[in-house]
Design a protein around this motif. Structure first.
Motif, PDB file in Angstrom:
ATOM      1  N   LYS A  89       4.646  13.235   7.112  1.00  0.00           N
ATOM      2  CA  LYS A  89       3.640  13.294   6.999  1.00  0.00           C
ATOM      3  C   LYS A  89       3.298  14.382   5.625  1.00  0.00           C
ATOM      4  CE  LYS A  89      -1.297  15.611   7.585  1.00  0.00           C
ATOM      5  NZ  LYS A  89      -1.917  17.186   8.701  1.00  0.00           N
ATOM      6  N   ALA A 117       5.201   4.217   2.234  1.00  0.00           N
ATOM      7  CA  ALA A 117       5.338   5.781   3.243  1.00  0.00           C
ATOM      8  C   ALA A 117       6.284   5.284   4.347  1.00  0.00           C
ATOM      9  CB  ALA A 117       4.523   6.816   3.492  1.00  0.00           C
ATOM     10  N   TRP A 118       5.828   4.019   4.873  1.00  0.00           N
ATOM     11  CA  TRP A 118       6.872   3.540   5.917  1.00  0.00           C
ATOM     12  C   TRP A 118       8.223   3.265   5.633  1.00  0.00           C
ATOM     13  CZ3 TRP A 118       7.715   2.361  11.074  1.00  0.00           C
ATOM     14  CH2 TRP A 118       8.306   1.163  11.178  1.00  0.00           C
ATOM     15  N   THR A 168       0.549  -1.031  -0.177  1.00  0.00           N
ATOM     16  CA  THR A 168       0.505  -0.205   0.291  1.00  0.00           C
ATOM     17  C   THR A 168       1.148   1.056  -0.053  1.00  0.00           C
ATOM     18  OG1 THR A 168      -0.089   0.186   2.557  1.00  0.00           O
ATOM     19  CG2 THR A 168      -1.250  -1.616   1.284  1.00  0.00           C
ATOM     20  N   ARG A 217       1.092   9.971  -2.221  1.00  0.00           N
ATOM     21  CA  ARG A 217      -0.194  10.143  -2.533  1.00  0.00           C
ATOM     22  C   ARG A 217      -0.392  10.982  -4.176  1.00  0.00           C
ATOM     23  NH1 ARG A 217       0.114   9.596   3.429  1.00  0.00           N
ATOM     24  NH2 ARG A 217      -0.880   7.552   3.724  1.00  0.00           N
ATOM     25  N   ALA A 226       4.441  11.826   2.793  1.00  0.00           N
ATOM     26  CA  ALA A 226       3.816  10.974   2.511  1.00  0.00           C
ATOM     27  C   ALA A 226       2.885  11.900   1.577  1.00  0.00           C
ATOM     28  CB  ALA A 226       3.302  10.318   3.474  1.00  0.00           C
ATOM     29  N   VAL A 273      -8.443  -0.455   0.681  1.00  0.00           N
ATOM     30  CA  VAL A 273      -7.151  -0.318   1.179  1.00  0.00           C
ATOM     31  C   VAL A 273      -6.084  -0.704   0.105  1.00  0.00           C
ATOM     32  CG1 VAL A 273      -4.750  -0.287   2.613  1.00  0.00           C
ATOM     33  CG2 VAL A 273      -7.140  -0.414   3.712  1.00  0.00           C
ATOM     34  N   SER A 301       0.410   3.762   1.958  1.00  0.00           N
ATOM     35  CA  SER A 301       0.935   3.518   4.041  1.00  0.00           C
ATOM     36  C   SER A 301       2.156   2.566   3.366  1.00  0.00           C
ATOM     37  CB  SER A 301      -0.249   3.714   5.061  1.00  0.00           C
ATOM     38  OG  SER A 301      -1.273   4.080   4.599  1.00  0.00           O
ATOM     39  N   ASP A 302       1.924   1.602   3.281  1.00  0.00           N
ATOM     40  CA  ASP A 302       3.695   0.239   3.159  1.00  0.00           C
ATOM     41  C   ASP A 302       4.639   1.424   3.002  1.00  0.00           C
ATOM     42  OD1 ASP A 302       2.312  -1.475   4.344  1.00  0.00           O
ATOM     43  OD2 ASP A 302       2.227  -2.806   2.290  1.00  0.00           O
ATOM     44  N   TYR A 309       6.574  -3.606   5.926  1.00  0.00           N
ATOM     45  CA  TYR A 309       5.439  -3.026   5.795  1.00  0.00           C
ATOM     46  C   TYR A 309       4.563  -2.451   7.150  1.00  0.00           C
ATOM     47  CZ  TYR A 309       6.404  -6.190   1.969  1.00  0.00           C
ATOM     48  OH  TYR A 309       7.011  -6.782   0.234  1.00  0.00           O
ATOM     49  N   THR A 310       3.663  -1.735   7.378  1.00  0.00           N
ATOM     50  CA  THR A 310       3.230  -1.749   8.649  1.00  0.00           C
ATOM     51  C   THR A 310       1.655  -2.892   8.576  1.00  0.00           C
ATOM     52  OG1 THR A 310       0.943  -0.195   7.231  1.00  0.00           O
ATOM     53  CG2 THR A 310       3.131   1.451   7.716  1.00  0.00           C
TER      54      THR A 310
END
Length: 331
Positions: free
Chosen positions: A209, A202-203, A197, A216, A212, A231, A199-200, A260-261
């Motif tokens: 923020k 970005a992590w 994802t 996006r 990130a 998701v 979010s993954d 991964y988150t």
């Protein structure tokens, strides 16, 4: 497709893409594709490579050990450093503590001493002890990095080799901006670490923020994707996969665990605290049919295997044999 089937599909693709169900013979190719091998404990680089079938001849000097994403140490292909470092150029908590001008001046002074042959934290502590307070010396030359993280982020220093605590000067300064390198690196992430994802991603890259939000906004419509529980997962890799291996060794801080988150595809919730310790250390682990079921290590030059639940003797014997093979190859 049921949720269980989707999670199985995710794990099968990730194991293929991360060379856990196939081999990558060349260490530098492996590090390049995975965008570095985690090396907070330097043995994990060799563990990760051997598990994936790579030749580790001269592994201590083939890769460059430095700080990358999330402030963690990685073994990286030297030529990849400028692009990877462009994601976080020159970041350091020290500028907030002591001011940017002082840290820049001190960094240049450290480089001049290194040009004269000074390479260790202990030597620098002694040299600067008359100029700064003990508390400042502790921050500047902290075992966690200090001024060397600042210089490493600029591509000016790196560890001498994978096992050394001393530093060498390098010339790997970023020559592109964050905005220029981001699209290609994000696509590489979804090719090697997908399905994953935003979010993954970005992590993985250690984005706050603001960064990130830039991530996006990237155009990703041409990358294959699907949804799970609302998701979106992206996967830029080819379609071919192998079956999930019945038994897989994973290194400490293995990419399939820490990248991964949401780790439920590989990590049963009830075992999380036995694999990822309160200190943040992620232990070498053992996966049965793609799911973590135990931990392993090499302690006092002996293979150690511990399963969380009783396993057939053949499974325990196979796990011990694989750990022993790694022990033998690292002699």
């Amino acid at each position: 497709m049921t949720q269980a089937k989707i999670l199985e599909h995710i794990e099968r693709k990730r194991m293929h893409n991360l060379y856990l169900s196939r081999s990558c013979r060349d260490l530098e190719t492996l590090s390049h594709e995975l965008m570095g091998l985690h090396s907070w404990f330097y043995r994990n680089v060799a563990f990760s490579a051997l598990i994936r079938g790579a030749d580790i001849a001269n592994w201590k000097t083939k890769l460059t050990k430095t700080w990358l994403y999330r402030g963690t140490l990685h073994g990286v292909v030297y030529d990849d450093l400028p692009g990877l470092l462009a994601l976080h150029p020159g970041e350091s908590y020290l500028t907030g503590m002591f001011g940017k001008q002082l840290i820049e001046t001190l960094a240049d002074e450290v480089v001049r001493y290194m040009e004269d042959g000074v390479t260790s934290r202990a030597e620098f502590r002694r040299i600067f002890s008359a100029q700064y307070s003990p508390e400042m010396i502790e921050s500047l030359f902290s075992p966690w990095g200090g001024i060397f993280v600042y210089l490493a982020r600029q591509g000016r220093v790196a560890f001498r080799d994978m096992t050394s605590r001393d530093f060498d000067l390098i010339s790997a300064e970023p020559n592109e901006s964050f905005e220029e390198v981001l699209p290609e690196l994000v696509r590489q992430y979804f090719t090697v670490y997908g399905p994953a994802t935003l979010s993954d991603a970005a992590w993985f890259f250690g984005f706050w923020k603001e960064e990130a939000n830039v991530l996006r906004k990237l155009p990703l419509d041409d990358i294959a994707s699907f949804e799970l529980e609302g998701v979106r997962y992206y996967d830029a890799s080819a379609d071919e996969t192998e079956e999930i291996p019945p038994l897989t060794l994973l290194s400490g801080f293995d990419p399939i665990v820490v990248s991964y988150t949401d780790r439920r595809a590989v990590m049963p919730a009830e075992y999380k605290n036995r694999v990822v310790l309160k200190s943040g250390i992620c232990s070498p682990s053992i996966a049965i049919d793609g799911r973590i079921a135990g931990i392993w290590n090499i302690t006092k030059n002996e293979p150690v295997v511990e399963f969380f639940e009783k396993q057939p003797k053949r499974v325990v014997s196979e796990a011990k044999a694989r750990v022993d093979a790694i022990r033998w190859q690292m002699r």
